[in-house]
Design a protein around this motif. Structure first.
Motif, PDB file in Angstrom:
ATOM      1  N   MET A 365      12.324 -30.639  75.853  1.00 56.49           N
ATOM      2  CA  MET A 365      11.296 -31.396  75.143  1.00 56.49           C
ATOM      3  C   MET A 365      11.636 -32.881  75.070  1.00 56.49           C
ATOM      4  O   MET A 365      10.751 -33.743  75.141  1.00 56.49           O
ATOM      5  CB  MET A 365      11.124 -30.829  73.732  1.00 56.49           C
ATOM      6  CG  MET A 365      10.516 -29.439  73.683  1.00 56.49           C
ATOM      7  SD  MET A 365       8.839 -29.386  74.369  1.00 56.49           S
ATOM      8  CE  MET A 365       7.940 -30.276  73.111  1.00 56.49           C
ATOM      9  N   GLU A 366      12.924 -33.200  74.929  1.00 55.57           N
ATOM     10  CA  GLU A 366      13.315 -34.607  74.882  1.00 55.57           C
ATOM     11  C   GLU A 366      13.030 -35.303  76.213  1.00 55.57           C
ATOM     12  O   GLU A 366      12.620 -36.470  76.243  1.00 55.57           O
ATOM     13  CB  GLU A 366      14.793 -34.719  74.516  1.00 55.57           C
ATOM     14  CG  GLU A 366      15.063 -34.367  73.055  1.00 55.57           C
ATOM     15  CD  GLU A 366      16.525 -34.488  72.697  1.00 55.57           C
ATOM     16  OE1 GLU A 366      17.356 -34.662  73.625  1.00 55.57           O
ATOM     17  OE2 GLU A 366      16.852 -34.393  71.498  1.00 55.57           O
ATOM     18  N   GLU A 367      13.266 -34.587  77.324  1.00 53.82           N
ATOM     19  CA  GLU A 367      12.930 -35.165  78.625  1.00 53.82           C
ATOM     20  C   GLU A 367      11.423 -35.295  78.791  1.00 53.82           C
ATOM     21  O   GLU A 367      10.926 -36.310  79.300  1.00 53.82           O
ATOM     22  CB  GLU A 367      13.505 -34.288  79.747  1.00 53.82           C
ATOM     23  CG  GLU A 367      15.023 -34.213  79.794  1.00 53.82           C
ATOM     24  CD  GLU A 367      15.672 -35.525  80.191  1.00 53.82           C
ATOM     25  OE1 GLU A 367      14.960 -36.428  80.666  1.00 53.82           O
ATOM     26  OE2 GLU A 367      16.906 -35.651  80.031  1.00 53.82           O
ATOM     27  N   GLU A 368      10.677 -34.283  78.351  1.00 55.73           N
ATOM     28  CA  GLU A 368       9.211 -34.325  78.471  1.00 55.73           C
ATOM     29  C   GLU A 368       8.635 -35.443  77.612  1.00 55.73           C
ATOM     30  O   GLU A 368       7.630 -36.060  77.976  1.00 55.73           O
ATOM     31  CB  GLU A 368       8.620 -32.979  78.051  1.00 55.73           C
ATOM     32  CG  GLU A 368       8.965 -31.810  78.978  1.00 55.73           C
ATOM     33  CD  GLU A 368       8.276 -31.919  80.327  1.00 55.73           C
ATOM     34  OE1 GLU A 368       7.480 -32.858  80.529  1.00 55.73           O
ATOM     35  OE2 GLU A 368       8.534 -31.054  81.188  1.00 55.73           O
ATOM     36  N   THR A 369       9.233 -35.708  76.465  1.00 47.41           N
ATOM     37  CA  THR A 369       8.761 -36.786  75.586  1.00 47.41           C
ATOM     38  C   THR A 369       8.747 -38.113  76.320  1.00 47.41           C
ATOM     39  O   THR A 369       7.776 -38.877  76.250  1.00 47.41           O
ATOM     40  CB  THR A 369       9.649 -36.884  74.338  1.00 47.41           C
ATOM     41  OG1 THR A 369       9.555 -35.673  73.594  1.00 47.41           O
ATOM     42  CG2 THR A 369       9.210 -38.054  73.450  1.00 47.41           C
ATOM     43  N   ALA A 382       6.653 -37.479  66.997  1.00 49.82           N
ATOM     44  CA  ALA A 382       6.392 -37.000  65.641  1.00 49.82           C
ATOM     45  C   ALA A 382       6.822 -35.542  65.496  1.00 49.82           C
ATOM     46  O   ALA A 382       7.375 -35.136  64.461  1.00 49.82           O
ATOM     47  CB  ALA A 382       4.909 -37.161  65.320  1.00 49.82           C
ATOM     48  N   TYR A 383       6.583 -34.756  66.540  1.00 52.23           N
ATOM     49  CA  TYR A 383       6.975 -33.335  66.532  1.00 52.23           C
ATOM     50  C   TYR A 383       8.489 -33.204  66.354  1.00 52.23           C
ATOM     51  O   TYR A 383       8.979 -32.355  65.607  1.00 52.23           O
ATOM     52  CB  TYR A 383       6.515 -32.701  67.834  1.00 52.23           C
ATOM     53  CG  TYR A 383       6.639 -31.200  67.903  1.00 52.23           C
ATOM     54  CD1 TYR A 383       6.574 -30.401  66.768  1.00 52.23           C
ATOM     55  CD2 TYR A 383       6.810 -30.575  69.142  1.00 52.23           C
ATOM     56  CE1 TYR A 383       6.670 -29.022  66.846  1.00 52.23           C
ATOM     57  CE2 TYR A 383       6.915 -29.193  69.240  1.00 52.23           C
ATOM     58  CZ  TYR A 383       6.848 -28.419  68.079  1.00 52.23           C
ATOM     59  OH  TYR A 383       6.969 -27.055  68.167  1.00 52.23           O
ATOM     60  N   LYS A 384       9.235 -34.076  67.048  1.00 50.08           N
ATOM     61  CA  LYS A 384      10.693 -34.039  66.909  1.00 50.08           C
ATOM     62  C   LYS A 384      11.117 -34.534  65.525  1.00 50.08           C
ATOM     63  O   LYS A 384      11.959 -33.922  64.868  1.00 50.08           O
ATOM     64  CB  LYS A 384      11.340 -34.903  67.983  1.00 50.08           C
ATOM     65  CG  LYS A 384      12.859 -34.953  67.852  1.00 50.08           C
ATOM     66  CD  LYS A 384      13.504 -35.875  68.876  1.00 50.08           C
ATOM     67  CE  LYS A 384      15.017 -35.916  68.678  1.00 50.08           C
ATOM     68  NZ  LYS A 384      15.673 -36.840  69.644  1.00 50.08           N
ATOM     69  N   LYS A 385      10.553 -35.642  65.113  1.00 48.41           N
ATOM     70  CA  LYS A 385      10.967 -36.252  63.842  1.00 48.41           C
ATOM     71  C   LYS A 385      10.675 -35.352  62.656  1.00 48.41           C
ATOM     72  O   LYS A 385      11.509 -35.196  61.747  1.00 48.41           O
ATOM     73  CB  LYS A 385      10.241 -37.587  63.672  1.00 48.41           C
ATOM     74  CG  LYS A 385      10.658 -38.372  62.442  1.00 48.41           C
ATOM     75  CD  LYS A 385      12.041 -38.963  62.607  1.00 48.41           C
ATOM     76  CE  LYS A 385      12.393 -39.889  61.463  1.00 48.41           C
ATOM     77  NZ  LYS A 385      13.783 -40.417  61.582  1.00 48.41           N
ATOM     78  N   GLY A 390      10.012 -27.831  66.086  1.00 50.78           N
ATOM     79  CA  GLY A 390       9.650 -26.517  65.561  1.00 50.78           C
ATOM     80  C   GLY A 390      10.819 -25.627  65.211  1.00 50.78           C
ATOM     81  O   GLY A 390      10.631 -24.409  65.071  1.00 50.78           O
ATOM     82  N   PHE A 391      12.016 -26.213  65.008  1.00 53.95           N
ATOM     83  CA  PHE A 391      13.185 -25.394  64.685  1.00 53.95           C
ATOM     84  C   PHE A 391      13.831 -25.770  63.361  1.00 53.95           C
ATOM     85  O   PHE A 391      14.852 -25.190  63.001  1.00 53.95           O
ATOM     86  CB  PHE A 391      14.228 -25.510  65.802  1.00 53.95           C
ATOM     87  CG  PHE A 391      13.809 -24.833  67.072  1.00 53.95           C
ATOM     88  CD1 PHE A 391      13.897 -23.467  67.213  1.00 53.95           C
ATOM     89  CD2 PHE A 391      13.298 -25.572  68.123  1.00 53.95           C
ATOM     90  CE1 PHE A 391      13.499 -22.836  68.387  1.00 53.95           C
ATOM     91  CE2 PHE A 391      12.903 -24.958  69.301  1.00 53.95           C
ATOM     92  CZ  PHE A 391      12.998 -23.588  69.426  1.00 53.95           C
TER      93      PHE A 391
END
Length: 498
Positions: A365-369, A382-385, A390-391
């Protein structure tokens, strides 16, 4: 100089092989007492015999004299008498050990190779020891046949180390330093190989079917068949890794394990037992090709570190595979890195290895971001922050709680402004704004009437005040619902709830 009587078994040797005077060469060499006897060779004798064998055989047949002696005078069972001993030797010229048969417990410990060393097709017996060896130039161990407990621990490789197609029972490279990369393409072992706390500039460990290796085999087809038969005998396979331990290793360049099957424990995790590393953490001083002292030092206890995303395309991982504590490169938006992490994620998903699957999902996900642009990138961020993709349970609770507290303060402030700050004659500061805020935090059906009753007490009358209240309620409920959703998502992901 005294002359040692000839060993009686020397007469049993063939007079010559391929035009090389084998019998007389071995006879003359062991007449020097410094070289020992054919059945109890000295360290000086090993060096003299290897050099003489190279001299007489030339390119391609440097093994003839050595192997004739070795086969006629093997190492006694479980003994180091008459073993090949090159300990602390220093080879200043190119050495050709191709096709040499070293037998049991060959000793190359603390040996320095100043020029290129070629061990292609060599055969090493159990307990061969290259520990603390120093390789100033290229080293080739292609197609070698290695028995159990082959030691390369604390070795230092200045140039490329090539183990293409080598077949082991077991080996130990603990605390070795591969300055310019290593190749283990098609290499296999039937038990385990230890690479703990090693340094690799580049590492190639891709699988290779026998038919592919055959296309890379430029020597006799009989030698290829012999290698293949040896692999079948010990149970090694050029596409399979048995026990594999990279605990505490550092990978500064590319790493490729593509198409390998990991059939036993495979560890890429941080070191758990540091005693051995602390005991052997500083290498012995060795001379480099310029004659300077070269220290091999390993200070500290680092976790496994990948400077470049490791390739595991087409791999089948064992259930006891761990990347616990491993550090991966900072995301760059690489499409290849995203595919690499996706591959590992799916591999661990098949095993129901939740923690490892989550680890590589986050990295993907970090690479896709970084690959997205505009609004999509901000949504990924925002999803990561807000939820760590989602974890995280605590992040949405923390951010949601802070937002609720801020909105509660806004309700109180606007209530005070509406009742007291703007219309002093009707000043009435009611505490029902606290109740109202709590009712919005948990937006359940049936609570709207209670919210409406509370708002009439503390909220100023008027169309504009009603509009402001509606906007705040929508924002409040949206934040509450989002926080509850992210908490539920984290619970589902962490515990694999259906």
């Amino acid at each position: 100089m005294s002359v040692v009587p000839d060993h009686p078994d020397i007469e049993k040797l063939p007079p010559e092989i391929d035009g090389i005077p084998v019998r007389e060469t071995i006879r003359q060499l062991f007449r020097d007492p410094a070289n020992g006897t054919p059945d109890n060779i000295s360290k000086e004798g090993c060096l003299a015999l290897a050099l003489k064998s190279n001299e007489l055989g030339g390119a391609g047949k440097g093994y003839v004299v050595w192997n004739t002696w070795r086969r006629a005078f093997p190492v006694p069972h479980l003994s180091i008498v008459n073993h090949a001993n090159f300990q602390e030797s220093e080879f200043t010229e190119v050495m050709d050990f191709r096709l040499f048969e070293f037998g049991y417990a060959a000793n190359f410990q603390k040996t320095i190779f100043r020029k290129e060393a070629n061990f292609d097709h060599a055969k090493f017996g159990t307990s061969t020891d290259f520990g603390f060896s120093y390789w100033a130039d290229g080293a080739s161990f292609r197609w070698t046949q290695c028995e159990a407990d082959i030691k390369f621990n604390n070795s230092y490789w200045c140039n490329h180390a090539n183990f293409l197609g080598a077949q082991f029972v077991s080996a130990n490279f603990h605390l070795s330093y591969f300055k310019n990369g290593a190749c283990f393409i098609g290499a296999g072992w039937s038990d385990y190989v230890i690479f703990s706390s090693c340094f690799f500039n580049h590492l190639s460990c891709e699988a290779a079917e026998w038919h592919y290796l055959k296309t890379r085999f430029y020597d006799s087809i009989l030698l290829f068949d012999e290698l293949k038969n040896y692999a079948n005998k010990i149970g090694s396979n050029p596409t399979v890794f048995e026990g594999l331990f990279f605990t505490g290793s550092q990978f500064e360049g590319g790493v490729d394990f593509s198409n390998r099957k990991f059939s036993k424990t495979s560890l890429f995790n941080q070191t758990e037992n540091f005693n051995d590393i602390l005991r052997n953490g500083i290498g012995i001083p060795l001379k480099d090709v310029m004659g300077n002292i070269q220290h091999v030092e390993h200070i500290g206890i680092p976790p496994v570190f990948f400077r470049v995303a490791p390739k595991f395309f087409g791999c089948e991982l064992h259930q006891d595979t761990s990347f616990e504590g491993a550090e991966f490169p900072k995301p760059t938006g690489s499409e290849e890195a995203a595919r690499i992490y996706r591959t590992l994620k799916l591999a661990f998903n098949k095993q129901q290895a939740i923690r490892e699957e989550q680890r590589f999902f986050k990295l993907e996900m970090e690479e896709e971001t970084l690959r997205e642009t505009g609004l999509k990138r901000w949504l990924f961020k925002a999803y990561k922050k807000l939820s760590d993709y989602g974890f995280s349970i605590t992040r949405p609770l923390n951010y949601g709680g802070l937002s609720v507290m801020a909105l509660t303060a806004v309700y109180g402030l606007l209530s005070w402004l509406g009742q007291c700050g703007l219309t002093v004659r009707a000043c009435q500061f009611a505490p029902q704004w606290l109740e109202f805020s709590l009712l919005q935090t948990l937006p359940l059906p049936g609570l709207d009437k209670l919210s409406e009753a509370a708002s009439k007490v503390f909220w100023p009358a008027g169309a504009w005040w009603g509009l402001v209240l509606s906007a705040l309620v929508i924002l409040h409920k949206t934040i509450s619902l989002a926080a509850l959703f992210l908490v539920g998502l984290a619970l589902r992901n962490l515990f694999k709830l259906k």
